[in-house]
Design a protein around this motif. Structure first.
Motif, PDB file in Angstrom:
ATOM      1  N   PRO A  57       0.830  -1.206   0.000  1.00 32.43           N
ATOM      2  CA  PRO A  57       0.000   0.000   0.000  1.00 32.43           C
ATOM      3  C   PRO A  57       0.864   1.255   0.000  1.00 32.43           C
ATOM      4  N   TYR A  58       0.229   2.429   0.237  1.00 35.27           N
ATOM      5  CA  TYR A  58       0.927   3.703   0.156  1.00 35.27           C
ATOM      6  C   TYR A  58       0.672   4.543   1.414  1.00 35.27           C
ATOM      7  N   PRO A  59       1.129   4.069   2.570  1.00 35.63           N
ATOM      8  CA  PRO A  59       0.991   4.878   3.786  1.00 35.63           C
ATOM      9  C   PRO A  59       1.944   6.070   3.748  1.00 35.63           C
ATOM     10  N   PRO A  60       1.775   7.025   4.653  1.00 33.27           N
ATOM     11  CA  PRO A  60       2.657   8.195   4.670  1.00 33.27           C
ATOM     12  C   PRO A  60       4.132   7.808   4.771  1.00 33.27           C
ATOM     13  N   VAL A 112       9.586  20.975  -0.812  1.00 28.55           N
ATOM     14  CA  VAL A 112       9.799  19.963   0.228  1.00 28.55           C
ATOM     15  C   VAL A 112       9.137  20.337   1.547  1.00 28.55           C
ATOM     16  N   THR A 113       8.869  21.625   1.763  1.00 27.89           N
ATOM     17  CA  THR A 113       8.283  22.037   3.039  1.00 27.89           C
ATOM     18  C   THR A 113       6.761  22.112   3.008  1.00 27.89           C
ATOM     19  N   ARG A 114       6.150  21.936   1.843  1.00 28.60           N
ATOM     20  CA  ARG A 114       4.679  21.956   1.798  1.00 28.60           C
ATOM     21  C   ARG A 114       4.140  20.582   1.414  1.00 28.60           C
ATOM     22  N   SER A 115       2.903  20.352   1.802  1.00 28.39           N
ATOM     23  CA  SER A 115       2.259  19.085   1.487  1.00 28.39           C
ATOM     24  C   SER A 115       1.773  19.084   0.045  1.00 28.39           C
ATOM     25  N   PRO A 116       2.021  18.010  -0.718  1.00 27.57           N
ATOM     26  CA  PRO A 116       1.543  17.941  -2.098  1.00 27.57           C
ATOM     27  C   PRO A 116       0.067  17.589  -2.196  1.00 27.57           C
ATOM     28  N   GLN A 117      -0.590  17.374  -1.045  1.00 24.66           N
ATOM     29  CA  GLN A 117      -1.990  16.998  -1.070  1.00 24.66           C
ATOM     30  C   GLN A 117      -2.901  18.173  -1.427  1.00 24.66           C
ATOM     31  N   GLY A 118      -2.373  19.394  -1.367  1.00 27.51           N
ATOM     32  CA  GLY A 118      -3.219  20.561  -1.540  1.00 27.51           C
ATOM     33  C   GLY A 118      -3.589  20.908  -2.964  1.00 27.51           C
ATOM     34  N   GLY A 119      -2.909  20.379  -3.944  1.00 26.73           N
ATOM     35  CA  GLY A 119      -3.231  20.707  -5.327  1.00 26.73           C
ATOM     36  C   GLY A 119      -1.981  20.766  -6.175  1.00 26.73           C
ATOM     37  N   ASP A 163      -0.185  11.226  -2.406  1.00 26.92           N
ATOM     38  CA  ASP A 163      -0.822  11.273  -1.089  1.00 26.92           C
ATOM     39  C   ASP A 163       0.082  10.735   0.016  1.00 26.92           C
ATOM     40  N   SER A 164       1.087   9.941  -0.343  1.00 28.41           N
ATOM     41  CA  SER A 164       1.977   9.362   0.666  1.00 28.41           C
ATOM     42  C   SER A 164       3.105  10.306   1.078  1.00 28.41           C
ATOM     43  N   LEU A 165       3.331  11.362   0.310  1.00 28.90           N
ATOM     44  CA  LEU A 165       4.479  12.240   0.571  1.00 28.90           C
ATOM     45  C   LEU A 165       4.253  13.088   1.811  1.00 28.90           C
ATOM     46  N   VAL A 166       5.315  13.275   2.570  1.00 29.33           N
ATOM     47  CA  VAL A 166       5.270  14.009   3.835  1.00 29.33           C
ATOM     48  C   VAL A 166       6.175  15.231   3.728  1.00 29.33           C
ATOM     49  N   PRO A 167       5.697  16.413   4.127  1.00 30.95           N
ATOM     50  CA  PRO A 167       6.564  17.596   4.070  1.00 30.95           C
ATOM     51  C   PRO A 167       7.677  17.543   5.105  1.00 30.95           C
TER      52      PRO A 167
END
Length: 228
Positions: A57-60, A112-119, A163-167
């Motif tokens: 799967p693709y957890p954080p 790298v410091t922002r979450s890619p989940q936002g758009g 969705d798995s990427l973490v800032p």
């Protein structure tokens, strides 16, 4: 970590590819062959969700978990990454990886410091592809979707990867003591801010944009000079 290629013989250098690419691309259109010729055994995994590595799967932070598992068996190694691979390599450093030195290429501080989940363009392109929605080819989203289509990217899997990427925070970056080369194209994201956030980093700018720098002889030369 799925399929792991290697070329050359000598000092182990784990080299991580960009989003929608594979380890093979770093051989055919990247610096891997030049580095192998300089005495490195270049280890080229396919990141989860890429190339031949389709496992879930693709957890954080799963790509970073995979990377740390890969280097755990290496007593002494070097580390590098381009674009997404650079983001993964950077978080590996934050989470305790201790290579002799590292190269972070095609990546900037803001990313790298922002979450890619936002758009973002990449997410909008993948979302439209997954839904089968048409995109204007003259827009950034349409151009990104065209590149993804040419590369055979599966949009649903790629969204799971995003969705798995973490800032990574600036305070976390300030704890990295590994010598790092931050490299970026002069027509790409600025890497100087990222280099400034790392205590032991050098910044180099090479000609090209995000799509051309990876295969640029100037990038390979900068990496050889720093790592060698």
């Amino acid at each position: 970590m799925g399929d792991v290629r290697s070329i050359g013989a000598g000092r182990p250098l784990v080299l991580l590819h960009g989003f929608g690419a594979s380890g093979e691309q770093l051989i055919s259109h990247g610096p891997a062959s030049a580095l192998a010729a300089q005495g490195f055994r270049v280890i080229l995994p396919d990141l989860r969700g890429h190339g031949d590595n389709v496992q879930g799967p693709y957890p954080p932070d799963v790509l970073v978990d995979d990377g740390l598992e890969l280097v755990a068996s290496l007593d002494s190694y070097w580390l590098g990454g381009y674009s997404l691979g650079a983001r993964v390599a950077l978080r590996m450093l934050v989470r305790g990886a201790r290579p002799v030195a590292a190269v972070i290429a095609g990546q900037g501080l803001d990313a790298v410091t922002r979450s890619p989940q936002g758009g973002g363009v990449r997410r909008r392109a993948l979302t439209a592809m997954a839904a089968g929605s048409p995109l204007d080819p003259d827009t950034p989203e349409g151009q990104q979707a065209y590149w993804f289509g040419q590369a055979g990217v599966d949009p649903r899997t790629s969204l799971l990867v995003l969705d798995s990427l973490v800032p990574t925070s600036v305070s976390e970056l300030s704890q990295v003591r590994t010598p790092v080369l931050v490299a970026a194209g002069d027509a790409d994201v600025s890497g100087s801010g990222l280099a400034d956030a790392l205590p032991n980093a050098r910044f180099v700018e090479v000609p090209g944009n995000h799509f051309t720098v990876m295969g640029s002889p100037a990038l390979a030369a900068a990496m050889i000079d720093f790592l060698g």
